[in-house]
Design a protein around this motif. Structure first.
Motif, mmCIF file in Angstrom:
data_model
loop_
_atom_site.group_PDB
_atom_site.id
_atom_site.type_symbol
_atom_site.label_atom_id
_atom_site.label_comp_id
_atom_site.label_asym_id
_atom_site.label_seq_id
_atom_site.Cartn_x
_atom_site.Cartn_y
_atom_site.Cartn_z
ATOM 1 N N VAL A 106 -2.934 -11.305 3.682
ATOM 2 C CA VAL A 106 -3.074 -10.045 4.401
ATOM 3 C C VAL A 106 -2.050 -8.999 3.952
ATOM 4 O O VAL A 106 -2.337 -7.793 3.924
ATOM 5 C CB VAL A 106 -2.991 -10.299 5.925
ATOM 6 N N PHE A 107 -0.850 -9.413 3.558
ATOM 7 C CA PHE A 107 0.156 -8.484 3.041
ATOM 8 C C PHE A 107 0.130 -8.441 1.510
ATOM 9 O O PHE A 107 0.328 -7.378 0.914
ATOM 10 C CB PHE A 107 1.555 -8.884 3.514
ATOM 11 N N ALA A 108 -0.107 -9.597 0.899
ATOM 12 C CA ALA A 108 -0.082 -9.651 -0.563
ATOM 13 C C ALA A 108 -1.175 -8.791 -1.189
ATOM 14 O O ALA A 108 -1.020 -8.316 -2.318
ATOM 15 C CB ALA A 108 -0.237 -11.103 -1.027
ATOM 16 N N ALA A 109 -2.281 -8.572 -0.471
ATOM 17 C CA ALA A 109 -3.363 -7.746 -1.021
ATOM 18 C C ALA A 109 -2.891 -6.333 -1.322
ATOM 19 O O ALA A 109 -3.313 -5.718 -2.314
ATOM 20 C CB ALA A 109 -4.536 -7.718 -0.047
ATOM 21 N N GLU A 110 -2.005 -5.799 -0.483
ATOM 22 C CA GLU A 110 -1.475 -4.447 -0.725
ATOM 23 C C GLU A 110 -0.615 -4.421 -1.985
ATOM 24 O O GLU A 110 -0.605 -3.422 -2.720
ATOM 25 C CB GLU A 110 -0.658 -3.983 0.478
ATOM 26 N N ASP A 111 0.111 -5.524 -2.250
ATOM 27 C CA ASP A 111 0.919 -5.593 -3.469
ATOM 28 C C ASP A 111 0.036 -5.620 -4.707
ATOM 29 O O ASP A 111 0.333 -4.962 -5.708
ATOM 30 C CB ASP A 111 1.818 -6.832 -3.435
ATOM 31 N N ARG A 112 -1.038 -6.394 -4.658
ATOM 32 C CA ARG A 112 -1.918 -6.480 -5.817
ATOM 33 C C ARG A 112 -2.596 -5.145 -6.108
ATOM 34 O O ARG A 112 -2.772 -4.753 -7.261
ATOM 35 C CB ARG A 112 -2.991 -7.552 -5.600
ATOM 36 N N LEU A 113 -2.979 -4.440 -5.031
ATOM 37 C CA LEU A 113 -3.694 -3.170 -5.207
ATOM 38 C C LEU A 113 -2.752 -1.982 -5.354
ATOM 39 O O LEU A 113 -3.195 -0.885 -5.723
ATOM 40 C CB LEU A 113 -4.634 -2.936 -4.020
ATOM 41 N N GLY A 114 -1.473 -2.186 -5.052
ATOM 42 C CA GLY A 114 -0.514 -1.085 -5.141
ATOM 43 C C GLY A 114 -0.759 0.021 -4.133
ATOM 44 O O GLY A 114 -0.600 1.211 -4.450
ATOM 45 N N THR A 115 -1.137 -0.358 -2.910
ATOM 46 C CA THR A 115 -1.520 0.635 -1.898
ATOM 47 C C THR A 115 -0.503 0.787 -0.777
ATOM 48 O O THR A 115 -0.810 1.407 0.249
ATOM 49 C CB THR A 115 -2.880 0.252 -1.290
ATOM 50 N N TRP A 116 0.704 0.226 -0.939
ATOM 51 C CA TRP A 116 1.668 0.308 0.150
ATOM 52 C C TRP A 116 2.038 1.767 0.482
ATOM 53 O O TRP A 116 2.133 2.142 1.648
ATOM 54 C CB TRP A 116 2.935 -0.469 -0.207
ATOM 55 N N ARG A 117 2.258 2.583 -0.515
ATOM 56 C CA ARG A 117 2.697 3.965 -0.249
ATOM 57 C C ARG A 117 1.614 4.744 0.484
ATOM 58 O O ARG A 117 1.914 5.508 1.407
ATOM 59 C CB ARG A 117 3.050 4.652 -1.562
ATOM 60 N N HIS A 118 0.367 4.526 0.118
ATOM 61 C CA HIS A 118 -0.717 5.209 0.822
ATOM 62 C C HIS A 118 -0.784 4.760 2.286
ATOM 63 O O HIS A 118 -0.989 5.576 3.191
ATOM 64 C CB HIS A 118 -2.047 4.925 0.123
#
Length: 458
Positions: A106-118
């Motif tokens: 659930v958190f690692a998906a944001e790392d793979r997609l690089g969407t944390w800043r958005h």
């Protein structure tokens, strides 16, 4: 970016004058939609809501049943055995897999997609992001577990029917009692499922896009299964967060065995709280201004693993102090009592099948004498070399009856008894009844040993 910069140290960033704080409910709905839009989550939902029912219906129509599985030998007799067979499989494989796929990513998906800043710009709060993701993962996990129990129950009831269920000590549960205990057993295994989910959240935060974060709950579950196969002290078994996957067995004895279940559920909930808190604190410490930072890397050992090891040690000590449970919990007296009790209950069931005059357990006065390896091994602890001779009395009979059983006693207290004669009692898998051949309840049966003694003197 000012929002991310303000939150590097884990403090809540204040909104800009014209900014509107996004409520947790809105962020939760957004995260839930993101989860259920993934193809693997949709596939899991489809599998959990259909496959168990089809499996139970198919197996219930076969001539050969999974007798090596708890309650598997009763799948022809009642529809309530199916959900328990599925529960045994789910505790070992399905639920750890579910927590890995859902919470472990659930958190690692944001790392793979690089969407944390958005995401940070949209929600503007690390705390809200964590709460929304954790609640969305919890919702999906509950949906999948509900599908497992609902599908298995419907499949069993439609294919076999709503009949009585034979408990682990041979006593009969009414259809309503069986339904209530089946539902309660599934509710109880939610506690270790949540513990694995919390470990998945922690792995997803700590390990970032590494695949080990996704595999962590499943690996922990496998490690706990291997540990349960070892001759560990009872207190250490209960201190593991997955023991509630086994402890529900105590719901199907009379009287019930609630001590192990209550302790294991409490331990699982404590692990859930601690692992979730660790994941939360580490998530707040993430550096979202560094695009190359996708976790805390080598710092995972001291800040994530060591607290859980300490929790295991504290749990072991607390259970050992609260209960006299430093041994295996399997003694000769317990095995003899369990086998004699189950035999007496099942003898009454066989008497009913054969339409003979009814007898009570008090009239039978069933007793068992058990040893290991013909007395060459101390009669305690797990092993497949147990042997029991069961004796009983029938009203009006001049001599008592006797039957021999070979036992396999597992380290978690489960007893598998295999009849070894005489043939007309327990030496054949069928009995000839006035209405035709029927499965012999005394041929093979399961029983259970309560590992925790009833009192310090037990």
């Amino acid at each position: 970016m000012t929002v991310a910069d303000d939150q590097v140290d884990g403090t809540e960033a204040g909104p800009e004058p014209d900014a509107v704080q996004v409520p947790v409910t809105r962020a939760y709905r957004f995260e839930l939609v993101k989860l259920v839009s993934q193809w693997r989550i949709r596939l899991l939902v489809l599998v959990c809501w259909t496959v168990p029912g089809l499996f139970v219906a198919a197996v219930s129509q076969q001539s050969t049943l999974p007798t090596d599985t708890l309650f598997g030998r009763w799948m022809h007799a009642t529809g309530w055995a199916g959900p328990l067979v599925v529960l045994g499989f789910a505790g070992s494989w399905a639920l750890p897999l579910i927590t890995s796929v859902v919470a472990g990513d659930v958190f690692a998906a944001e790392d793979r997609l690089g969407t944390w800043r958005h995401l940070l710009v949209a929600v503007r709060s690390l705390r809200r992001i964590f709460a929304a993701k954790a609640l969305a993962a919890l919702t999906v996990i509950l949906l999948l577990v509900a599908g497992l129990v609902a599908s298995a129950s419907v499949g069993g009831l439609l294919s076999v029917g709503d009949q009585r269920l034979v408990g682990l000590d041979g006593h009969l549960l009414s259809p309503s009692g069986a339904a209530g205990n089946v539902l309660l057993a599934w509710v109880c295994v939610l506690a270790p499922t949540l513990a694995l989910a919390a470990i998945g959240l922690l792995g997803s935060v700590v390990l970032g896009r590494s695949p080990m974060g996704l595999l962590l709950p499943a690996l922990v579950a496998v490690a706990m299964q291997l540990a349960q196969m070892l001759p560990l002290p009872v207190a250490l078994r209960l201190a593991l967060p997955g023991y509630a996957f086994i402890a529900w067995h105590g719901l199907f004895t009379s009287p019930g065995q609630p001590r192990e279940l209550l302790i294991s559920v409490a331990v699982s909930l404590v692990w859930t709280a601690v692992a979730t808190w660790l994941a939360y604190r580490l998530f707040l410490r993430r550096d979202f201004t560094n695009a190359s930072d996708d976790g805390i890397g080598r710092r995972a050992l001291p800040v994530a693993l060591l607290p859980l090891v300490a929790l295991l040690a504290v749990g072991f000590g607390a259970v050992a102090v609260a209960t006299p449970s430093l041994g295996s919990g399997i003694s000769q007296a317990k095995v003899q009592q369990s086998v004699a009790t189950a035999f007496a209950h099942l003898y009454r069931l066989q008497t009913e099948q054969l339409q003979r005059p009814a007898v009570t357990e008090a009239q039978l006065q069933a007793t068992a004498v058990c040893d290991r390896s013909d007395g060459q091994v101390d009669p305690e602890g797990p092993g497949n070399d147990w042997r029991c001779v069961v004796s009983w009395h029938l009203p009006g009979a001049a001599a008592p009856g006797s039957a021999v059983y070979q036992l396999d006693v597992t380290s978690d207290g489960r007893i598998e008894a295999d009849g070894d004669g005489p043939k007309d009692v327990n030496g054949y898998f069928l009995v000839r009844t006035p209405t035709g051949d029927a499965p012999n309840p005394l041929w093979q049966f399961d029983s259970d040993v309560e590992l925790i003694p009833a009192s310090p003197k037990g």
